[in-house]
Write a protein that holds these residues in place. Structure first.
Motif, PDB file in Angstrom:
ATOM      1  N   THR A 145      41.763  26.869  55.733  1.00 13.48           N
ATOM      2  CA  THR A 145      41.357  26.171  57.182  1.00 13.48           C
ATOM      3  C   THR A 145      40.917  24.564  56.520  1.00 13.48           C
ATOM      4  OG1 THR A 145      39.218  27.014  57.132  1.00 13.48           O
ATOM      5  CG2 THR A 145      40.808  28.181  58.326  1.00 13.48           C
ATOM      6  N   CYS A 151      41.163  33.499  57.152  1.00 12.17           N
ATOM      7  CA  CYS A 151      39.803  33.990  57.604  1.00 12.17           C
ATOM      8  C   CYS A 151      39.747  35.415  57.180  1.00 12.17           C
ATOM      9  CB  CYS A 151      39.373  33.445  58.736  1.00 12.17           C
ATOM     10  SG  CYS A 151      39.524  31.756  59.034  1.00 12.17           S
ATOM     11  N   CYS A 173      48.414  33.037  62.910  1.00 11.24           N
ATOM     12  CA  CYS A 173      47.682  32.040  62.210  1.00 11.24           C
ATOM     13  C   CYS A 173      48.107  31.862  60.717  1.00 11.24           C
ATOM     14  CB  CYS A 173      46.393  31.932  62.520  1.00 11.24           C
ATOM     15  SG  CYS A 173      45.521  30.593  61.872  1.00 11.24           S
ATOM     16  N   GLY A 227      45.949  30.432  58.487  1.00  7.69           N
ATOM     17  CA  GLY A 227      44.647  30.507  57.958  1.00  7.69           C
ATOM     18  C   GLY A 227      44.304  32.022  57.404  1.00  7.69           C
ATOM     19  N   ASP A 269      45.579  30.034  66.129  1.00  9.76           N
ATOM     20  CA  ASP A 269      45.046  28.766  65.991  1.00  9.76           C
ATOM     21  C   ASP A 269      45.815  27.880  66.441  1.00  9.76           C
ATOM     22  OD1 ASP A 269      43.777  26.224  65.326  1.00  9.76           O
ATOM     23  OD2 ASP A 269      42.283  27.105  64.238  1.00  9.76           O
ATOM     24  N   CYS A 290      38.841  37.524  60.447  1.00  8.30           N
ATOM     25  CA  CYS A 290      39.829  37.102  61.708  1.00  8.30           C
ATOM     26  C   CYS A 290      40.092  38.110  62.538  1.00  8.30           C
ATOM     27  CB  CYS A 290      41.024  36.362  61.239  1.00  8.30           C
ATOM     28  SG  CYS A 290      42.133  35.893  62.546  1.00  8.30           S
ATOM     29  N   TYR A 291      39.951  38.298  63.790  1.00  6.77           N
ATOM     30  CA  TYR A 291      40.315  39.179  64.937  1.00  6.77           C
ATOM     31  C   TYR A 291      41.679  39.521  64.756  1.00  6.77           C
ATOM     32  CZ  TYR A 291      41.409  35.046  67.152  1.00  6.77           C
ATOM     33  OH  TYR A 291      41.935  33.944  67.369  1.00  6.77           O
ATOM     34  N   LEU A 292      42.413  38.461  64.155  1.00  8.76           N
ATOM     35  CA  LEU A 292      43.756  38.735  64.308  1.00  8.76           C
ATOM     36  C   LEU A 292      44.583  39.980  63.486  1.00  8.76           C
ATOM     37  CD1 LEU A 292      45.183  35.390  64.416  1.00  8.76           C
ATOM     38  CD2 LEU A 292      44.988  36.728  66.421  1.00  8.76           C
ATOM     39  N   LYS A 334      40.094  25.411  63.817  1.00 13.54           N
ATOM     40  CA  LYS A 334      39.508  25.219  62.573  1.00 13.54           C
ATOM     41  C   LYS A 334      40.284  24.269  61.539  1.00 13.54           C
ATOM     42  CE  LYS A 334      37.060  29.640  61.586  1.00 13.54           C
ATOM     43  NZ  LYS A 334      37.479  30.600  62.756  1.00 13.54           N
TER      44      LYS A 334
HETATM   45 FE1  SF4 Z   1      43.470  31.600  61.745  1.00  8.62          FE
HETATM   46 FE2  SF4 Z   1      41.172  31.338  63.497  1.00  8.62          FE
HETATM   47 FE3  SF4 Z   1      42.007  33.611  62.500  1.00  8.62          FE
HETATM   48 FE4  SF4 Z   1      41.027  31.658  60.928  1.00  8.62          FE
HETATM   49  S1  SF4 Z   1      39.825  32.753  62.368  1.00  8.62           S
HETATM   50  S2  SF4 Z   1      42.983  32.981  60.586  1.00  8.62           S
HETATM   51  S3  SF4 Z   1      41.823  30.154  61.780  1.00  8.62           S
HETATM   52  S4  SF4 Z   1      43.032  32.559  63.786  1.00  8.62           S
END
Ligand code: SF4
Length: 342
Positions: free
Chosen positions: A210, A95, A91, A93, A144, A98-100, A175
């Motif tokens: 976002t 954040c 993504c 974004g 996302d 973020c779990y990513l 988002k």
């Molecule tokens: Fe992207 Fe969602 Fe992670 Fe934010 S929380 S960086 S919008 S995947």
């Protein structure tokens, strides 16, 4: 984020050109004058520009890799669906929570897969296996997806695919507010379109890159008017000074700005903030100035998969959050359904 995402750099797996979407994306990016490079595998993009990890991470977040999804075994996706459908990974974004950050490790670049038909065929197999039960697919477990779909329209194809299916349902959360191309998709009510919402404090401090809350709510009104079942995920619910007012205000704004005629079928999902030790290390590396509270000593430890437990709020705090948010939801959206709190 004011403009839809445009990558600064694009990599292609050469085999991606065997698919119409691969060809189409190449022409599109060439016309846009974006630098194109090649990679043997979307799992091995090396030598991204940047002098240090901090810079490389930022470049990666604006790099798109176009490849083929070879693993067609879908992960499970509890509690919101039976399976995660892999249309993209990563993504743009930023954040902080973020779990990513941990799931993507050293590969924070964005990957999109051009073999969409094969992915959807695989979804059909899973549906057939579970028949006559409904099978729900979550499209935002690894990205996302709405944030990049204006470029690929893979999500739109998936929406229409599940729209025609008898036993399949699709869900995703975003988002971003770039939803216009999805408004005329033939969804047949089989896709639940969810928006991630939060208190101003959380959006302001932890969700750079976002769309604003106002834009997300405006987009929610549009998709609901286009007949999509609508949902909101309040996540991560984060304790901060004045959090009760912050979340009350968020519900108040949802109520004020969401058209009255789209409230028949709304779901909410509540997810409290949590972190793991590996996530904390990555967050502190990628966002060294973050104000995100990541203190294990004030949290409750919950055992998790593969021996990696997570730190969640204390029992009393959890009860407090549940009581307040549930109360606000009932006050402003009495017809809505809370799907879960976790
Ligand atoms: Fe992207 Fe969602 Fe992670 Fe934010 S929380 S960086 S919008 S995947």
């Amino acid at each position: 984020m004011i403009k839809p995402f445009i990558p600064q750099l694009v990599y292609f797996e050469p085999d991606a050109f065997q698919y119409p979407l691969g060809q189409e994306l190449k022409e599109k990016f060439e016309q846009m004058g974006i630098e194109i490079r090649y990679t043997t595998s979307h799992n091995q993009v090396r030598n991204l520009p940047g002098d240090n990890d901090f810079q490389k991470y930022r470049v990666a977040k604006s790099t798109l890799v176009v490849g083929i999804r070879k693993t067609l075994k879908f992960d499970t996706s509890k509690p919101s669906a039976e399976y995660a459908i892999p249309l993209a990974t990563g993504c743009m974004g930023h954040c902080h929570y973020c779990y990513l950050q941990t799931t993507m490790g050293s590969k924070p670049y964005i990957r999109t897969y051009v073999n969409v038909d094969e992915i959807l065929e695989q979804a059909d197999h899973y549906m057939a296996e579970r028949a006559p039960d409904i099978t729900r697919f979550e499209a935002s477990c690894t990205s996302d997806i709405v944030g990049i779909d204006h470029l690929t329209h893979s999500l739109k194809r998936a929406i229409e695919h599940f729209g025609q299916s008898e036993l399949g349902q699709l869900r995703f959360v975003t988002k971003f507010h770039y939803v216009d191309h999805l408004l005329d998709a033939k969804h047949n009510g089989k896709t639940r379109f969810r928006f991630s919402v939060n208190a101003d404090y959380v959006i302001k401090h932890f969700e750079p890159g976002t769309s604003s809350l106002v834009k997300r709510i405006e987009a929610a009104g549009k998709v609901a008017r286009a007949g999509y079942p609508l949902g909101f995920i309040v996540a991560p619910i984060y304790l901060h000074d004045g959090w009760q007012e912050g979340y009350y205000h968020m519900f108040e704004r949802l109520d004020a700005e969401l058209p009255k005629d789209v409230r028949e079928d709304i779901t909410f999902e509540f997810i409290q903030h949590r972190f793991t030790k590996p996530a904390k290390r990555v967050i502190e590396k990628n966002y060294p100035m973050t104000k995100l509270e990541l203190d294990e000593t004030v949290r409750r430890y919950k055992w998790g998969k593969y021996g990696i437990g997570k730190y969640i709020y204390q029992k009393e705090e959890e009860e407090d959050i549940k009581e307040h948010l549930y109360g606000y939801m009932q006050k402003f959206f009495p017809q809505a359904k809370l799907e879960y709190f976790t």
